[in-house]
Design a protein around this motif. Structure first.
Motif, PDB file in Angstrom:
ATOM      1  N   LEU A   1      39.256  35.687  39.694  1.00 30.17           N
ATOM      2  CA  LEU A   1      40.031  34.664  40.610  1.00 30.17           C
ATOM      3  C   LEU A   1      39.292  34.937  41.935  1.00 30.17           C
ATOM      4  O   LEU A   1      39.194  36.121  42.446  1.00 30.17           O
ATOM      5  N   ASN A   2      38.388  33.895  42.454  1.00 30.10           N
ATOM      6  CA  ASN A   2      37.827  34.163  43.800  1.00 30.10           C
ATOM      7  C   ASN A   2      38.755  33.497  44.816  1.00 30.10           C
ATOM      8  O   ASN A   2      39.358  32.501  44.543  1.00 30.10           O
ATOM      9  N   CYS A   3      38.841  34.288  45.873  1.00 31.66           N
ATOM     10  CA  CYS A   3      39.507  34.179  47.181  1.00 31.66           C
ATOM     11  C   CYS A   3      38.526  34.185  48.226  1.00 31.66           C
ATOM     12  O   CYS A   3      37.952  35.208  48.653  1.00 31.66           O
ATOM     13  N   LEU A   4      38.262  33.008  48.588  1.00 34.77           N
ATOM     14  CA  LEU A   4      37.075  33.051  49.741  1.00 34.77           C
ATOM     15  C   LEU A   4      37.982  32.616  51.188  1.00 34.77           C
ATOM     16  O   LEU A   4      38.663  31.455  51.332  1.00 34.77           O
ATOM     17  N   LEU A   5      37.719  33.402  52.316  1.00 31.87           N
ATOM     18  CA  LEU A   5      37.914  33.093  53.617  1.00 31.87           C
ATOM     19  C   LEU A   5      36.764  32.646  54.379  1.00 31.87           C
ATOM     20  O   LEU A   5      35.895  33.161  54.482  1.00 31.87           O
ATOM     21  N   ASN A   6      36.953  31.237  54.961  1.00 30.62           N
ATOM     22  CA  ASN A   6      36.108  30.923  56.029  1.00 30.62           C
ATOM     23  C   ASN A   6      36.181  31.259  57.521  1.00 30.62           C
ATOM     24  O   ASN A   6      37.124  32.133  57.720  1.00 30.62           O
ATOM     25  N   SER A   7      35.049  31.140  58.111  1.00 35.01           N
ATOM     26  CA  SER A   7      35.162  31.488  59.673  1.00 35.01           C
ATOM     27  C   SER A   7      36.414  30.940  60.339  1.00 35.01           C
ATOM     28  O   SER A   7      36.635  31.243  61.417  1.00 35.01           O
ATOM     29  N   SER A   8      36.900  29.771  60.002  1.00 37.19           N
ATOM     30  CA  SER A   8      38.025  29.223  60.667  1.00 37.19           C
ATOM     31  C   SER A   8      39.309  29.674  59.975  1.00 37.19           C
ATOM     32  O   SER A   8      40.432  29.017  60.448  1.00 37.19           O
ATOM     33  N   GLY A   9      39.373  30.616  59.004  1.00 40.98           N
ATOM     34  CA  GLY A   9      40.712  30.945  58.498  1.00 40.98           C
ATOM     35  C   GLY A   9      41.320  30.044  57.478  1.00 40.98           C
ATOM     36  O   GLY A   9      42.436  30.391  57.095  1.00 40.98           O
ATOM     37  N   LYS A  10      40.484  29.190  57.051  1.00 45.09           N
ATOM     38  CA  LYS A  10      40.914  28.626  55.742  1.00 45.09           C
ATOM     39  C   LYS A  10      40.471  29.307  54.672  1.00 45.09           C
ATOM     40  O   LYS A  10      39.460  29.959  54.444  1.00 45.09           O
ATOM     41  N   VAL A  11      41.565  29.211  53.438  1.00 48.29           N
ATOM     42  CA  VAL A  11      41.188  30.041  52.203  1.00 48.29           C
ATOM     43  C   VAL A  11      41.219  29.042  50.829  1.00 48.29           C
ATOM     44  O   VAL A  11      41.861  28.103  50.716  1.00 48.29           O
ATOM     45  N   LEU A  12      39.968  29.365  50.121  1.00 50.65           N
ATOM     46  CA  LEU A  12      40.091  28.617  48.805  1.00 50.65           C
ATOM     47  C   LEU A  12      40.455  29.811  47.648  1.00 50.65           C
ATOM     48  O   LEU A  12      39.944  30.938  47.691  1.00 50.65           O
ATOM     49  N   LEU A  13      41.502  29.316  46.746  1.00 50.19           N
ATOM     50  CA  LEU A  13      41.850  30.278  45.820  1.00 50.19           C
ATOM     51  C   LEU A  13      41.414  29.313  44.710  1.00 50.19           C
ATOM     52  O   LEU A  13      41.971  28.536  44.357  1.00 50.19           O
ATOM     53  N   GLY A  14      40.276  30.462  43.904  1.00 51.57           N
ATOM     54  CA  GLY A  14      40.047  29.420  42.861  1.00 51.57           C
ATOM     55  C   GLY A  14      39.020  28.461  43.416  1.00 51.57           C
ATOM     56  O   GLY A  14      38.209  28.883  44.579  1.00 51.57           O
ATOM     57  N   LYS A  15      39.020  27.172  43.276  1.00 48.26           N
ATOM     58  CA  LYS A  15      38.367  26.249  43.850  1.00 48.26           C
ATOM     59  C   LYS A  15      39.339  25.223  44.752  1.00 48.26           C
ATOM     60  O   LYS A  15      39.031  24.290  45.282  1.00 48.26           O
ATOM     61  N   GLN A  16      40.737  25.733  44.925  1.00 44.29           N
ATOM     62  CA  GLN A  16      41.808  24.922  45.565  1.00 44.29           C
ATOM     63  C   GLN A  16      42.090  25.475  46.783  1.00 44.29           C
ATOM     64  O   GLN A  16      42.269  26.734  46.906  1.00 44.29           O
ATOM     65  N   PRO A  17      42.190  24.976  47.905  1.00 39.87           N
ATOM     66  CA  PRO A  17      42.523  25.193  49.438  1.00 39.87           C
ATOM     67  C   PRO A  17      43.961  25.556  49.239  1.00 39.87           C
ATOM     68  O   PRO A  17      44.740  25.038  48.462  1.00 39.87           O
ATOM     69  N   ILE A  18      44.311  26.597  49.890  1.00 36.64           N
ATOM     70  CA  ILE A  18      45.733  27.179  50.098  1.00 36.64           C
ATOM     71  C   ILE A  18      45.903  27.753  51.308  1.00 36.64           C
ATOM     72  O   ILE A  18      45.015  28.131  52.069  1.00 36.64           O
ATOM     73  N   GLU A  19      47.065  27.546  51.875  1.00 35.68           N
ATOM     74  CA  GLU A  19      47.542  28.304  53.282  1.00 35.68           C
ATOM     75  C   GLU A  19      47.605  29.824  52.689  1.00 35.68           C
ATOM     76  O   GLU A  19      48.161  30.107  51.704  1.00 35.68           O
ATOM     77  N   ILE A  20      47.419  30.707  53.900  1.00 38.65           N
ATOM     78  CA  ILE A  20      47.514  32.118  53.584  1.00 38.65           C
ATOM     79  C   ILE A  20      48.729  32.485  53.264  1.00 38.65           C
ATOM     80  O   ILE A  20      49.038  33.270  52.246  1.00 38.65           O
ATOM     81  N   LYS A  21      49.643  31.890  53.954  1.00 36.46           N
ATOM     82  CA  LYS A  21      51.306  32.272  53.457  1.00 36.46           C
ATOM     83  C   LYS A  21      51.721  31.951  52.162  1.00 36.46           C
ATOM     84  O   LYS A  21      52.539  32.378  51.543  1.00 36.46           O
ATOM     85  N   ASP A  22      50.834  31.075  51.478  1.00 31.29           N
ATOM     86  CA  ASP A  22      51.158  30.527  49.981  1.00 31.29           C
ATOM     87  C   ASP A  22      50.424  31.405  48.954  1.00 31.29           C
ATOM     88  O   ASP A  22      50.539  31.259  47.841  1.00 31.29           O
ATOM     89  N   ILE A  23      49.628  32.433  49.234  1.00 31.51           N
ATOM     90  CA  ILE A  23      49.034  32.954  48.334  1.00 31.51           C
ATOM     91  C   ILE A  23      49.519  34.030  47.478  1.00 31.51           C
ATOM     92  O   ILE A  23      49.378  33.905  46.192  1.00 31.51           O
ATOM     93  N   SER A  24      50.536  34.705  47.855  1.00 33.29           N
ATOM     94  CA  SER A  24      51.404  35.616  47.153  1.00 33.29           C
ATOM     95  C   SER A  24      52.113  34.902  46.148  1.00 33.29           C
ATOM     96  O   SER A  24      52.058  35.456  45.163  1.00 33.29           O
ATOM     97  N   ARG A  25      52.645  33.670  46.344  1.00 30.70           N
ATOM     98  CA  ARG A  25      53.253  33.001  45.331  1.00 30.70           C
ATOM     99  C   ARG A  25      52.401  32.441  44.326  1.00 30.70           C
ATOM    100  O   ARG A  25      52.727  32.754  43.082  1.00 30.70           O
ATOM    101  N   GLU A  26      51.369  32.021  44.644  1.00 30.96           N
ATOM    102  CA  GLU A  26      50.550  31.532  43.840  1.00 30.96           C
ATOM    103  C   GLU A  26      49.666  32.491  42.974  1.00 30.96           C
ATOM    104  O   GLU A  26      49.728  32.533  41.563  1.00 30.96           O
ATOM    105  N   VAL A  27      49.366  34.028  43.463  1.00 33.16           N
ATOM    106  CA  VAL A  27      48.667  34.872  42.626  1.00 33.16           C
ATOM    107  C   VAL A  27      49.592  35.426  41.629  1.00 33.16           C
ATOM    108  O   VAL A  27      49.374  35.803  40.595  1.00 33.16           O
ATOM    109  N   ARG A  28      51.013  35.584  42.217  1.00 36.01           N
ATOM    110  CA  ARG A  28      52.213  36.148  41.483  1.00 36.01           C
ATOM    111  C   ARG A  28      52.305  35.336  40.072  1.00 36.01           C
ATOM    112  O   ARG A  28      52.256  35.611  38.819  1.00 36.01           O
ATOM    113  N   LYS A  29      52.344  33.796  40.381  1.00 33.60           N
ATOM    114  CA  LYS A  29      52.417  32.893  39.198  1.00 33.60           C
ATOM    115  C   LYS A  29      51.251  33.189  38.288  1.00 33.60           C
ATOM    116  O   LYS A  29      51.383  33.187  37.005  1.00 33.60           O
TER     117      LYS A  29
END
Length: 73
Positions: A1-29
């Protein structure tokens, strides 16, 4: 699973945008679906270190143990 962080603080988890605060919940799932999941974290060279640490902290809170730090060349 790719987790990409861009220069403005935006994250893609897989190919889906996600808020940093939501990463834990999604990864746990996803770990429930695949306990051998490997998360590859790659941050843009201009990404804030604090955002990078927040991403890593979220992965730790999800109990992710297979984390790969990708080179940002």
């Amino acid at each position: 699973l790719n987790c990409l962080l861009n220069s403005s603080g935006k994250v893609l988890l897989g190919k889906q945008p996600i808020e940093i605060k939501d990463i834990s919940r999604e990864v746990r799932k996803r770990l429930k679906e695949n306990s051998k999941l490997i998360i590859s974290v790659k941050a843009h060279g201009q990404a804030k270190y604090s955002d990078y640490i927040r991403v890593i902290d979220q992965l730790k809170m999800a109990n992710a143990t297979r984390i790969s730090i990708a080179n940002t060349e």
